[in-house]
Write a protein that holds these residues in place. Structure first.
Motif, PDB file in Angstrom:
ATOM      1  N   SER A 114       0.855  -1.187   0.000  1.00 45.91           N
ATOM      2  CA  SER A 114       0.000   0.000   0.000  1.00 45.91           C
ATOM      3  C   SER A 114       0.890   1.235   0.000  1.00 45.91           C
ATOM      4  O   SER A 114       1.737   1.395   0.886  1.00 45.91           O
ATOM      5  CB  SER A 114      -0.902  -0.005   1.238  1.00 45.91           C
ATOM      6  N   ILE A 115       0.739   2.087  -0.999  1.00 45.80           N
ATOM      7  CA  ILE A 115       1.627   3.243  -1.119  1.00 45.80           C
ATOM      8  C   ILE A 115       1.071   4.481  -0.423  1.00 45.80           C
ATOM      9  O   ILE A 115       1.809   5.415  -0.143  1.00 45.80           O
ATOM     10  CB  ILE A 115       1.934   3.564  -2.600  1.00 45.80           C
ATOM     11  N   ASN A 116      -0.208   4.498  -0.173  1.00 44.98           N
ATOM     12  CA  ASN A 116      -0.810   5.598   0.582  1.00 44.98           C
ATOM     13  C   ASN A 116      -2.160   5.158   1.122  1.00 44.98           C
ATOM     14  O   ASN A 116      -2.744   4.181   0.661  1.00 44.98           O
ATOM     15  CB  ASN A 116      -0.967   6.865  -0.273  1.00 44.98           C
ATOM     16  N   THR A 117      -2.630   5.859   2.115  1.00 40.73           N
ATOM     17  CA  THR A 117      -3.957   5.604   2.669  1.00 40.73           C
ATOM     18  C   THR A 117      -4.778   6.881   2.557  1.00 40.73           C
ATOM     19  O   THR A 117      -4.246   7.966   2.312  1.00 40.73           O
ATOM     20  CB  THR A 117      -3.875   5.180   4.147  1.00 40.73           C
ATOM     21  N   GLY A 118      -6.082   6.746   2.751  1.00 45.99           N
ATOM     22  CA  GLY A 118      -6.938   7.922   2.687  1.00 45.99           C
ATOM     23  C   GLY A 118      -7.240   8.353   1.270  1.00 45.99           C
ATOM     24  O   GLY A 118      -6.883   7.676   0.305  1.00 45.99           O
ATOM     25  N   CYS A 119      -7.876   9.491   1.143  1.00 42.31           N
ATOM     26  CA  CYS A 119      -8.404   9.916  -0.154  1.00 42.31           C
ATOM     27  C   CYS A 119      -8.504  11.435  -0.214  1.00 42.31           C
ATOM     28  O   CYS A 119      -8.666  12.102   0.811  1.00 42.31           O
ATOM     29  CB  CYS A 119      -9.783   9.274  -0.331  1.00 42.31           C
ATOM     30  N   LEU A 120      -8.404  11.953  -1.426  1.00 40.85           N
ATOM     31  CA  LEU A 120      -8.568  13.396  -1.643  1.00 40.85           C
ATOM     32  C   LEU A 120      -9.983  13.748  -2.091  1.00 40.85           C
ATOM     33  O   LEU A 120     -10.357  14.920  -2.108  1.00 40.85           O
ATOM     34  CB  LEU A 120      -7.571  13.886  -2.697  1.00 40.85           C
ATOM     35  N   ASN A 121     -10.747  12.720  -2.486  1.00 37.61           N
ATOM     36  CA  ASN A 121     -12.073  12.971  -3.030  1.00 37.61           C
ATOM     37  C   ASN A 121     -13.140  12.982  -1.935  1.00 37.61           C
ATOM     38  O   ASN A 121     -12.859  12.683  -0.773  1.00 37.61           O
ATOM     39  CB  ASN A 121     -12.431  11.915  -4.082  1.00 37.61           C
ATOM     40  N   ALA A 122     -14.350  13.279  -2.338  1.00 30.95           N
ATOM     41  CA  ALA A 122     -15.491  13.262  -1.420  1.00 30.95           C
ATOM     42  C   ALA A 122     -16.708  12.733  -2.177  1.00 30.95           C
ATOM     43  O   ALA A 122     -17.764  13.370  -2.214  1.00 30.95           O
ATOM     44  CB  ALA A 122     -15.754  14.655  -0.852  1.00 30.95           C
ATOM     45  N   THR A 124     -20.032  11.100  -3.281  1.00 32.78           N
ATOM     46  CA  THR A 124     -21.257  11.101  -2.487  1.00 32.78           C
ATOM     47  C   THR A 124     -21.751   9.704  -2.134  1.00 32.78           C
ATOM     48  O   THR A 124     -22.597   9.559  -1.250  1.00 32.78           O
ATOM     49  CB  THR A 124     -22.376  11.848  -3.232  1.00 32.78           C
ATOM     50  N   TYR A 125     -21.230   8.661  -2.792  1.00 29.33           N
ATOM     51  CA  TYR A 125     -21.696   7.298  -2.529  1.00 29.33           C
ATOM     52  C   TYR A 125     -20.720   6.494  -1.688  1.00 29.33           C
ATOM     53  O   TYR A 125     -20.969   5.334  -1.353  1.00 29.33           O
ATOM     54  CB  TYR A 125     -21.916   6.550  -3.853  1.00 29.33           C
ATOM     55  N   CYS A 126     -19.584   7.076  -1.349  1.00 30.87           N
ATOM     56  CA  CYS A 126     -18.473   6.321  -0.774  1.00 30.87           C
ATOM     57  C   CYS A 126     -18.194   6.740   0.668  1.00 30.87           C
ATOM     58  O   CYS A 126     -18.409   7.895   1.049  1.00 30.87           O
ATOM     59  CB  CYS A 126     -17.229   6.551  -1.629  1.00 30.87           C
ATOM     60  N   LYS A 127     -17.682   5.784   1.466  1.00 26.63           N
ATOM     61  CA  LYS A 127     -17.330   6.068   2.855  1.00 26.63           C
ATOM     62  C   LYS A 127     -15.822   5.988   3.112  1.00 26.63           C
ATOM     63  O   LYS A 127     -15.388   5.989   4.253  1.00 26.63           O
ATOM     64  CB  LYS A 127     -18.054   5.087   3.777  1.00 26.63           C
ATOM     65  N   PRO A 301     -27.316   2.203  -1.663  1.00 23.93           N
ATOM     66  CA  PRO A 301     -27.147   3.410  -0.839  1.00 23.93           C
ATOM     67  C   PRO A 301     -26.518   3.098   0.512  1.00 23.93           C
ATOM     68  O   PRO A 301     -27.179   2.544   1.398  1.00 23.93           O
ATOM     69  CB  PRO A 301     -28.582   3.930  -0.685  1.00 23.93           C
ATOM     70  N   ARG A 302     -25.270   3.447   0.678  1.00 23.16           N
ATOM     71  CA  ARG A 302     -24.620   3.227   1.967  1.00 23.16           C
ATOM     72  C   ARG A 302     -25.180   4.213   2.986  1.00 23.16           C
ATOM     73  O   ARG A 302     -25.179   5.431   2.748  1.00 23.16           O
ATOM     74  CB  ARG A 302     -23.103   3.426   1.844  1.00 23.16           C
TER      75      ARG A 302
END
Length: 489
Positions: A114-122, A124-127, A301-302
């Motif tokens: 794993s080269i990185n964790t987390g995310c820069l996006n937001a 609307t369907y994802c947690k 829908p989460r």
């Protein structure tokens, strides 16, 4: 009160797989439990050599439990328990768990980094953002060191993964191409590197460099780029931060500059607000590019996501769109034109039906080869004689050169990676002991090393512990007795 707590301990032991004959084991575990229950002045110090003897760590949780019992059970089973929090540097969150922690590979020939964790996006369907937080990249040096160590342990294929590999380095002042060029330098002949998923926005600015990297003979010409929908209005509702034109630009450029490249993608059917016209645009996109690898997801829908609060597409419509897209995907065979080709493939695993070995050609397309143990972990040349929807079949060429990625013998299946030779052959109480799991049960392994822990009457506060352990043992024996009677009845 103590009897109730010992009873609870017994139930935990039973759920963990301990059996009637392991009374001594349970005594020792009660002893460990009492260490956490007794007042501080009656506690004995646990051996500082325990971590060294175990040889590897079992990561139990990011924070200790209120009772500490699960962690102590793992400790007794011979694992060195480390409770991990978030890594920070001057208050800034870094990547996840340390890369140098020992681990057991599912496949000894494949290392997943794993080269990185987390995310820069937001989206609307994802947690993911909620679960993993903001982007946190590992330093290039740590990633290269892990790759080198893997090759020294007989690995011949590395997979780079993350929530979004294309975003790598944006938080630490570097980028994905810089990392990849450093990794390529460490890849030995006969080994391969596979890139993970990247979203279109973060790959657009690196297209030229990415094309050069994907043309490298030790990097699979493969990229997973999720499009999710071919409708700009749907992408806007998803907050995907790109339009369909961006996706097409990435795919068209890479197909031109990296001949034969495999592009995999994801599509969500029935996102809230998706019209029939929106869905038809998605169908046209698949028809145009005929993706050899397509992940089709029916929208769900989460709870807690913005998309769950939007007006939902009827379930029957979502189901039908998923079916229509699946039928389109199965209407074409991407590998028929490759029958008769001679390809170089890397053999890394066994097929699900156990009839073949699974290899991949330079475009990460699956090739089934004869089940010859001499081929495993090797790069060989094959003649393609058959093609299916998701695979090809190849016959090894007898006079072709065979490449071996490493002179090091791969670790045995289930053997722990990342141990030094000192730990791998560490002596324990005068006996030869190897720090990797064996076929024996955890209970038996624990019994073999039970003398590494002092018995209750050998420790400080021995009088109180003798009484405590006696009561605990009596409660356990009574429960075993009545449990056995109920089983007979």
């Amino acid at each position: 009160m103590m009897i109730h707590q010992v009873t609870a301990l017994f139930l935990v032991c039973r759920k963990s797989g301990f059996v009637h004959g392991d009374v001594l084991t349970i005594i020792q575990m009660v002893n460990i439990w009492l260490d956490s229950w007794l007042p501080m002045d009656t506690k004995s110090q646990e051996s500082p050599r325990r971590e060294e003897e175990s040889g590897f760590s079992r990561v139990c949780s990011t924070s200790p439990t209120s009772s500490g019992l699960p962690e102590r059970l793992e400790y007794y089973r011979g694992h060195s328990v480390r409770l991990l929090g978030q890594k920070k540097d001057n208050g800034k969150r870094l990547g996840g768990a340390r890369l140098d922690l020992p681990k057991i590979r599912k496949n000894p020939l494949i290392e997943i980094i794993s080269i990185n964790t987390g995310c820069l996006n937001a989206c609307t369907y994802c947690k993911t953002k909620h679960a993993r937080g903001d982007l946190a990249s590992y330093p290039i040096e740590e990633l290269v060191d892990r790759a080198k160590q893997s090759f020294q342990e007989g690995v011949c294929e590395i997979w780079l993964t993350s929530e979004d590999t294309g975003a790598y380095g944006r938080d630490i002042g570097t980028d994905l191409p810089t990392l990849l060029w450093k990794l390529v330098e460490a890849i030995p002949e006969g080994a391969m590197l596979r890139l993970g998923m990247t979203n279109p926005p973060y790959i657009l600015e690196h297209l030229e460099e990415m094309a050069k990297i994907l043309n490298h003979p030790r990097v699979y010409a493969f990229l997973h780029i999720p499009v999710q929908s071919a409708s700009d209005s749907v992408l806007m509702d998803m907050k995907r931060e790109y339009c369909v034109a961006d996706f097409k630009q990435v795919v068209d450029f890479l197909k031109e500059k990296v001949p034969g490249i495999t592009i995999a993608t994801d599509i969500i059917c029935g996102f809230p607000g998706e019209t029939d016209e929106d869905f038809q645009e998605t169908m046209k996109l698949v028809e145009q590019y005929r993706f050899p690898s397509l992940f089709i997801n029916q929208f769900y829908p989460r709870p807690g996501t913005p998309a769950a609060k939007l007006h939902q597409v009827p379930a029957a419509v979502k189901k039908q769109r998923t079916k229509d897209l699946s039928q389109l995907f199965h209407s074409y065979n991407p590998y028929d034109h490759k029958v008769g080709e001679r390809q170089r493939v890397l053999v890394t695993e066994e097929s699900f039906d156990s009839n073949y070995y699974v290899a991949h050609n330079p475009f990460y397309e699956q090739v089934l080869v004869p089940k010859d143990p001499l081929l495993m972990g090797k790069m060989v040349e094959v003649n393609i004689y058959e093609a299916g929807k998701h695979f090809m079949k190849g016959q090894p060429v007898s006079d072709a050169r065979v490449y071996t990625a490493s002179i090091t013998r791969p670790l045995a299946k289930g053997e722990v990676s990342g141990l030094t030779e000192e730990f791998r052959h560490a002596p324990q109480n005068g006996t030869n002991w190897k720090a990797h799991p064996s076929a024996k049960s955890p209970v038996k392994a624990a019994l073999q090393s039970w003398m590494a822990l002092q018995l209750p009457w050998q420790q400080e506060g021995g009088g109180l512990k003798i009484l405590s352990v006696s009561l605990a043992l009596l409660a356990v024996l009574v429960m075993f007795y009545y449990g056995g009677m109920k089983t007979e009845l």
